[in-house]
Design a protein around this motif. Structure first.
Motif, PDB file in Angstrom:
ATOM      1  N   PRO A  41      38.494  31.356  33.109  1.00 28.51           N
ATOM      2  CA  PRO A  41      37.500  30.737  33.999  1.00 28.51           C
ATOM      3  C   PRO A  41      37.711  31.137  35.466  1.00 28.51           C
ATOM      4  CG  PRO A  41      39.183  29.133  33.470  1.00 28.51           C
ATOM      5  CD  PRO A  41      39.507  30.393  32.684  1.00 28.51           C
ATOM      6  N   ILE A  42      37.810  32.452  35.708  1.00 30.30           N
ATOM      7  CA  ILE A  42      38.009  32.960  37.068  1.00 30.30           C
ATOM      8  C   ILE A  42      37.122  34.176  37.271  1.00 30.30           C
ATOM      9  CG2 ILE A  42      40.375  32.109  37.333  1.00 30.30           C
ATOM     10  CD1 ILE A  42      41.412  34.838  36.503  1.00 30.30           C
ATOM     11  N   GLY A  43      36.867  34.524  38.508  1.00 25.12           N
ATOM     12  CA  GLY A  43      36.023  35.669  38.828  1.00 25.12           C
ATOM     13  C   GLY A  43      36.754  36.986  38.684  1.00 25.12           C
ATOM     14  N   GLN A  44      35.966  38.067  38.676  1.00 22.62           N
ATOM     15  CA  GLN A  44      36.542  39.400  38.536  1.00 22.62           C
ATOM     16  C   GLN A  44      37.477  39.744  39.687  1.00 22.62           C
ATOM     17  OE1 GLN A  44      32.771  41.596  36.974  1.00 22.62           O
ATOM     18  NE2 GLN A  44      34.508  42.942  36.645  1.00 22.62           N
ATOM     19  N   SER A  45      37.165  39.270  40.892  1.00 16.45           N
ATOM     20  CA  SER A  45      38.047  39.582  42.025  1.00 16.45           C
ATOM     21  C   SER A  45      39.412  38.920  41.844  1.00 16.45           C
ATOM     22  CB  SER A  45      37.407  39.154  43.344  1.00 16.45           C
ATOM     23  OG  SER A  45      37.210  37.761  43.371  1.00 16.45           O
ATOM     24  N   THR A  46      39.435  37.724  41.276  1.00 15.69           N
ATOM     25  CA  THR A  46      40.708  37.047  41.017  1.00 15.69           C
ATOM     26  C   THR A  46      41.474  37.757  39.908  1.00 15.69           C
ATOM     27  OG1 THR A  46      39.735  34.961  41.712  1.00 15.69           O
ATOM     28  CG2 THR A  46      41.780  34.819  40.457  1.00 15.69           C
ATOM     29  N   VAL A  47      40.756  38.190  38.872  1.00 16.20           N
ATOM     30  CA  VAL A  47      41.395  38.976  37.807  1.00 16.20           C
ATOM     31  C   VAL A  47      41.994  40.241  38.411  1.00 16.20           C
ATOM     32  CG1 VAL A  47      40.990  40.362  35.731  1.00 16.20           C
ATOM     33  CG2 VAL A  47      39.973  38.093  35.916  1.00 16.20           C
ATOM     34  N   SER A  48      41.225  40.934  39.253  1.00 21.18           N
ATOM     35  CA  SER A  48      41.715  42.166  39.887  1.00 21.18           C
ATOM     36  C   SER A  48      42.970  41.907  40.708  1.00 21.18           C
ATOM     37  CB  SER A  48      40.633  42.769  40.782  1.00 21.18           C
ATOM     38  OG  SER A  48      39.568  43.239  40.005  1.00 21.18           O
ATOM     39  N   HIS A  49      42.989  40.797  41.421  1.00 22.95           N
ATOM     40  CA  HIS A  49      44.167  40.433  42.219  1.00 22.95           C
ATOM     41  C   HIS A  49      45.395  40.277  41.309  1.00 22.95           C
ATOM     42  CE1 HIS A  49      46.792  38.335  45.016  1.00 22.95           C
ATOM     43  NE2 HIS A  49      46.920  37.375  44.112  1.00 22.95           N
ATOM     44  N   HIS A  50      45.247  39.513  40.236  1.00 14.20           N
ATOM     45  CA  HIS A  50      46.372  39.280  39.324  1.00 14.20           C
ATOM     46  C   HIS A  50      46.806  40.577  38.640  1.00 14.20           C
ATOM     47  CE1 HIS A  50      46.794  34.995  39.749  1.00 14.20           C
ATOM     48  NE2 HIS A  50      45.528  34.769  39.441  1.00 14.20           N
ATOM     49  N   VAL A  51      45.841  41.381  38.218  1.00 18.33           N
ATOM     50  CA  VAL A  51      46.186  42.645  37.557  1.00 18.33           C
ATOM     51  C   VAL A  51      46.861  43.592  38.543  1.00 18.33           C
ATOM     52  CG1 VAL A  51      45.268  44.674  36.389  1.00 18.33           C
ATOM     53  CG2 VAL A  51      44.453  42.422  35.748  1.00 18.33           C
ATOM     54  N   GLY A  52      46.467  43.544  39.805  1.00 20.86           N
ATOM     55  CA  GLY A  52      47.125  44.368  40.824  1.00 20.86           C
ATOM     56  C   GLY A  52      48.602  44.035  40.941  1.00 20.86           C
ATOM     57  N   ILE A  53      48.918  42.755  40.883  1.00 19.59           N
ATOM     58  CA  ILE A  53      50.327  42.333  40.930  1.00 19.59           C
ATOM     59  C   ILE A  53      51.060  42.810  39.679  1.00 19.59           C
ATOM     60  CG2 ILE A  53      51.860  40.308  40.884  1.00 19.59           C
ATOM     61  CD1 ILE A  53      49.699  38.940  42.710  1.00 19.59           C
ATOM     62  N   LEU A  54      50.415  42.700  38.524  1.00 21.61           N
ATOM     63  CA  LEU A  54      51.012  43.192  37.280  1.00 21.61           C
ATOM     64  C   LEU A  54      51.203  44.705  37.320  1.00 21.61           C
ATOM     65  CD1 LEU A  54      49.005  41.025  34.719  1.00 21.61           C
ATOM     66  CD2 LEU A  54      51.429  40.750  35.340  1.00 21.61           C
ATOM     67  N   GLU A  55      50.253  45.397  37.930  1.00 20.12           N
ATOM     68  CA  GLU A  55      50.366  46.862  38.038  1.00 20.12           C
ATOM     69  C   GLU A  55      51.515  47.250  38.966  1.00 20.12           C
ATOM     70  OE1 GLU A  55      47.628  50.769  39.038  1.00 20.12           O
ATOM     71  OE2 GLU A  55      47.034  48.829  39.858  1.00 20.12           O
TER      72      GLU A  55
END
Length: 106
Positions: A41-55
């Protein structure tokens, strides 16, 4: 695995949302940002932020295909992290067994 990456991985997976995202990526094999956003239940920009940290913690790969970013897990990083964590904890346990627990500590 150097200390900097070890701590980056620890911080990345300490966040419950990021851990859930990493689990979803691992389960899917490959998944886009839009597909991840539909799972949470989050937006794509928030997903991108979290995935950036994982990357940055080298837990996921990002592959570009046209306008899409496709994510996949890097289990070898998690394996190295777990080995390093296990080694550190064993070292602490052995030191404690030899010297006894520190006073005032847990």
């Amino acid at each position: 695995m150097d200390e900097r990456l070890f701590l980056q991985v620890a911080k990345a997976i300490a966040d419950p949302r990021r851990l859930a995202i990493l689990e979803a990526i691992t389960r899917a094999g490959e998944i886009t940002c839009g597909e991840l956003a539909r799972l949470f239940p989050i937006g794509q920009s928030t997903v991108s932020h979290h995935v950036g940290i994982l990357e940055r913690a080298q837990l996921v790969n990002v592959r570009r295909q046209g306008q899409y970013a496709i994510f996949s897990a890097r289990p070898e990083t998690l394996k190295m992290f777990l080995e390093r964590l296990n080694s550190r904890l064993l070292d602490v346990a052995q030191t404690t067994a030899q010297n006894g627990p520190k006073e005032g500590g847990p």
